[in-house]
Design an enzyme around this catalytic site. Structure first.
Site, PDB file in Angstrom:
ATOM      1  N   GLY A 147       0.828  -1.194   0.000  1.00 10.71           N
ATOM      2  CA  GLY A 147       0.000   0.000   0.000  1.00 10.71           C
ATOM      3  C   GLY A 147       0.867   1.250   0.000  1.00 10.71           C
ATOM      4  O   GLY A 147       2.066   1.205   0.289  1.00 10.71           O
ATOM      5  N   CYS A 148       0.253   2.396  -0.317  1.00 13.14           N
ATOM      6  CA  CYS A 148       1.017   3.641  -0.407  1.00 13.14           C
ATOM      7  C   CYS A 148       1.519   4.099   0.959  1.00 13.14           C
ATOM      8  O   CYS A 148       2.698   4.436   1.105  1.00 13.14           O
ATOM      9  CB  CYS A 148       0.191   4.731  -1.085  1.00 13.14           C
ATOM     10  N   TYR A 149       0.650   4.110   1.974  1.00 15.73           N
ATOM     11  CA  TYR A 149       1.112   4.495   3.308  1.00 15.73           C
ATOM     12  C   TYR A 149       2.188   3.537   3.819  1.00 15.73           C
ATOM     13  O   TYR A 149       3.219   3.994   4.341  1.00 15.73           O
ATOM     14  CB  TYR A 149      -0.048   4.536   4.297  1.00 15.73           C
TER      15      TYR A 149
END
Length: 169
Positions: free
Chosen positions: A52-54
Site C-alpha cells: 500500500g502507499c502508506y
C-alpha cells in the site's frame, strides 16, 4: 477481495501476478513487493503483493532502522485527498478539507497491521506501532514522519547503506 479468486486461476495457468489490491499482502505464498527490500525475491516470485502507499512511505523510512529500534514507533503520515479512496464521503470532499488537515482512523487504519507485520518480519521482534494518517489539501503526494528510538545510532549511515544502490530512492 475481488482479486483473490482471479489470482488463483492466473497462477494455475502458470502466469506471474503482481496483485495491486490488498488481498495477498498477508499471505506467506506471496512476496511482499517492496522491491528495495526484497528485489531478488520479487524477481523470482510467481505472486507479488504490491504494498500500500502508506506502508511504502513508512517502511522505506523504518526498515533500514529495524534492527536498532527500541520501544514504540509512531508513524504520522499525510496524504493528498486522492489517496483517501473513491467513496463519496462528505469529510473527504475538497470543500471539507481545503485549508485544513484532518487525522482519520488513528490507530485503526487498515494499513497499520501491514506496516506492523513487515517490521516484525524484518527484525523478528514486535513493537507497539501507532499509525496516524491525515488528509491534507493537496491532490497527490504522501509524507510520513516516523518517530522512534534508535539508541543514538547514525541514522544517515543506515540509510546510505540501505539505499546506496537504489536509483529511485
Amino acid at each position: 477481495g475481488e482479486s483473490a479468486g482471479l489470482v488463483a486461476g492466473l497462477l494455475e495457468a502458470g502466469l506471474k501476478v503482481v496483485d495491486l489490491s490488498a488481498d495477498h499482502r498477508f499471505e506467506d505464498r506471496a512476496v511482499y513487493g517492496l522491491s528495495e527490500q526484497a528485489r531478488a525475491d520479487v524477481a523470482g516470485a510467481s505472486l507479488v503483493a504490491n504494498p500500500g502507499c502508506y506502508p511504502t512511505g513508512a517502511l522505506m523510512a523504518l526498515l533500514p532502522l529495524a534492527s536498532l529500534m527500541r520501544g514504540s514507533v509512531v508513524v504520522d503520515s499525510k496524504s493528498g485527498y486522492t489517496g483517501a479512496g473513491r467513496a463519496a464521503v462528505t469529510e473527504e470532499f475538497l470543500a471539507a478539507i481545503n485549508e485544513n488537515t484532518r487525522p482519520y482512523m488513528a490507530g485503526q487504519h487498515r494499513h497499520q497491521p501491514e506496516i506492523a507485520r513487515q517490521l516484525t518480519r524484518a527484525e523478528a521482534a514486535s513493537h507497539d506501532l501507532l499509525f496516524v494518517p491525515h488528509l491534507i489539501p493537496i491532490a497527490r503526494g504522501l509524507l510520513s514522519n516516523c518517530y522512534l528510538d534508535v539508541g543514538g545510532a547514525d541514522v544517515g549511515a543506515q540509510f546510505e547503506a540501505a539505499y546506496k544502490d537504489e536509483p529511485f530512492v
